[in-house]
Write an enzyme that holds these catalytic residues in place. Structure first.
Site, PDB file in Angstrom:
ATOM      1  N   GLY A   1       0.760  -1.250   0.000  1.00 43.71           N
ATOM      2  CA  GLY A   1       0.000   0.000   0.000  1.00 43.71           C
ATOM      3  C   GLY A   1       0.789   1.296   0.000  1.00 43.71           C
ATOM      4  O   GLY A   1       0.250   2.343   0.369  1.00 43.71           O
TER       5      GLY A   1
ATOM      6  N   MET B   1      -3.922  -7.118  -6.908  1.00 47.85           N
ATOM      7  CA  MET B   1      -3.389  -8.283  -7.610  1.00 47.85           C
ATOM      8  C   MET B   1      -4.463  -9.251  -8.123  1.00 47.85           C
ATOM      9  O   MET B   1      -4.232 -10.454  -8.190  1.00 47.85           O
ATOM     10  CB  MET B   1      -2.410  -9.038  -6.689  1.00 47.85           C
ATOM     11  CG  MET B   1      -1.223  -8.206  -6.248  1.00 47.85           C
ATOM     12  SD  MET B   1      -0.248  -7.578  -7.632  1.00 47.85           S
ATOM     13  CE  MET B   1       0.593  -9.071  -8.130  1.00 47.85           C
TER      14      MET B   1
ATOM     15  N   ILE C   1      -7.087 -10.041 -11.395  1.00 52.50           N
ATOM     16  CA  ILE C   1      -7.459  -9.658 -12.757  1.00 52.50           C
ATOM     17  C   ILE C   1      -8.932  -9.286 -12.754  1.00 52.50           C
ATOM     18  O   ILE C   1      -9.751  -9.981 -12.142  1.00 52.50           O
ATOM     19  CB  ILE C   1      -7.169 -10.814 -13.728  1.00 52.50           C
ATOM     20  CG1 ILE C   1      -5.656 -11.009 -13.746  1.00 52.50           C
ATOM     21  CG2 ILE C   1      -7.747 -10.549 -15.112  1.00 52.50           C
ATOM     22  CD1 ILE C   1      -5.138 -11.911 -14.810  1.00 52.50           C
TER      23      ILE C   1
ATOM     24  N   HIS D   1       1.929   0.749 -12.984  1.00 51.67           N
ATOM     25  CA  HIS D   1       2.721  -0.441 -13.316  1.00 51.67           C
ATOM     26  C   HIS D   1       4.201  -0.054 -13.288  1.00 51.67           C
ATOM     27  O   HIS D   1       4.570   1.004 -13.808  1.00 51.67           O
ATOM     28  CB  HIS D   1       2.310  -0.944 -14.717  1.00 51.67           C
ATOM     29  CG  HIS D   1       3.041  -2.178 -15.119  1.00 51.67           C
ATOM     30  ND1 HIS D   1       2.699  -3.431 -14.650  1.00 51.67           N
ATOM     31  CD2 HIS D   1       4.112  -2.347 -15.931  1.00 51.67           C
ATOM     32  CE1 HIS D   1       3.532  -4.316 -15.165  1.00 51.67           C
ATOM     33  NE2 HIS D   1       4.394  -3.692 -15.942  1.00 51.67           N
TER      34      HIS D   1
ATOM     35  N   ASP E   1      -2.350  -4.410 -18.673  1.00 51.08           N
ATOM     36  CA  ASP E   1      -1.253  -3.440 -18.789  1.00 51.08           C
ATOM     37  C   ASP E   1      -1.174  -2.801 -20.179  1.00 51.08           C
ATOM     38  O   ASP E   1      -0.085  -2.428 -20.631  1.00 51.08           O
ATOM     39  CB  ASP E   1       0.106  -4.094 -18.440  1.00 51.08           C
ATOM     40  CG  ASP E   1       0.142  -4.600 -17.009  1.00 51.08           C
ATOM     41  OD1 ASP E   1      -0.534  -4.010 -16.147  1.00 51.08           O
ATOM     42  OD2 ASP E   1       0.858  -5.584 -16.751  1.00 51.08           O
TER      43      ASP E   1
END
Ligand code: GRF
Length: 219
Positions: A14, A92, A94, A111, A147
């Site tokens: 975080g 984390m 999808i 990213h 991404d």
């Protein structure tokens, strides 16, 4: 000034959440973090929301039979908190096309590479193995392909001769913490706009000098 409500989704440490929270402390920063959701009960990043007295909750993906029901629960909380934008910060899981479609143009991610290079996981190891000389991070809109959404902003650093994945990750993380609040502000204020699949800025951006590595000039 009425602030725009933003939700932040995390899974772990975080520190990007922490940087967004820190940015919101400035009176002229246009964002209020209305809700933090972690999919992991023990995500240490939840402490930053706790310390800042920001509403936070755990939606454990393990408690749901499938992705859709997990996301329905997240979506309901985001709507209830009346957030206009959602920031993924080390989240984390999808996300399904349906969730991404619901939040199109209002869902951001950070990213730790200069996209479109080095999508996916284990980015720092892969950059070291590839011998890249410039590395960095990217804030982008989330699209249905991982991404690959429109790039909002990027920050770059030099890869140093003795860098390993850990040292590189630590230096990239520092610039992540500067880039994410800046990009979120540009999106919320409307100076960064999606146009034809890419992000355009209304305001002129100062032309700095190039980042060269190696360089002999001390730049
Ligand atoms: C960051 O490196 C971010 O770019 C990536 O996941 C990491 C999250 O770190 N998506 P933190 O949880 O914000 O400290």
């Amino acid at each position: 000034m009425a602030k725009t409500k933003v939700g932040v989704l995390i899974s772990g440490r975080g520190t990007n959440l922490q940087s967004l929270i820190a940015a919101t402390a400035a009176p002229d920063y246009p964002v209020e973090i209305a809700l933090v959701i972690s999919n992991r009960p023990r995500a240490s990043g939840l402490k930053y929301a706790e310390m800042a007295a920001i509403k936070h909750t755990v939606i454990d993906h393990n408690a749901f039979p499938d992705r859709e029901s997990f996301e329905t629960a997240i979506n309901a909380l985001l709507r209830e908190a009346k957030v206009d934008y959602v920031c993924l910060a080390g989240f984390m899981r999808i996300l399904t096309d349906r969730f991404v479609g619901n939040w199109r143009g209002r869902l951001l991610n950070i990213h730790p590479s200069l996209l479109p290079s080095f999508k996916g996981l284990n980015v720092h190891e892969r950059m070291i193995d590839a011998g890249v000389k410039i590395a960095g991070c990217t804030v982008h809109f989330v699209s249905t392909e991982m991404d690959a959404g429109a790039i909002i902003g990027q920050a770059a650093i030099k890869v140093l001769p003795n860098d390993n994945a850990k040292s590189l990750a630590a230096r990239i993380l520092k610039i992540e913490h500067r880039l994410y609040p800046t990009c979120l502000q540009a999106v919320v204020e409307g100076s960064a706009r999606l146009s034809g699949g890419v992000v355009k800025f209304d305001a002129p951006i100062k032309a700095g000098h190039a980042l060269l590595n190696p360089t002999t000039s001390g730049a």
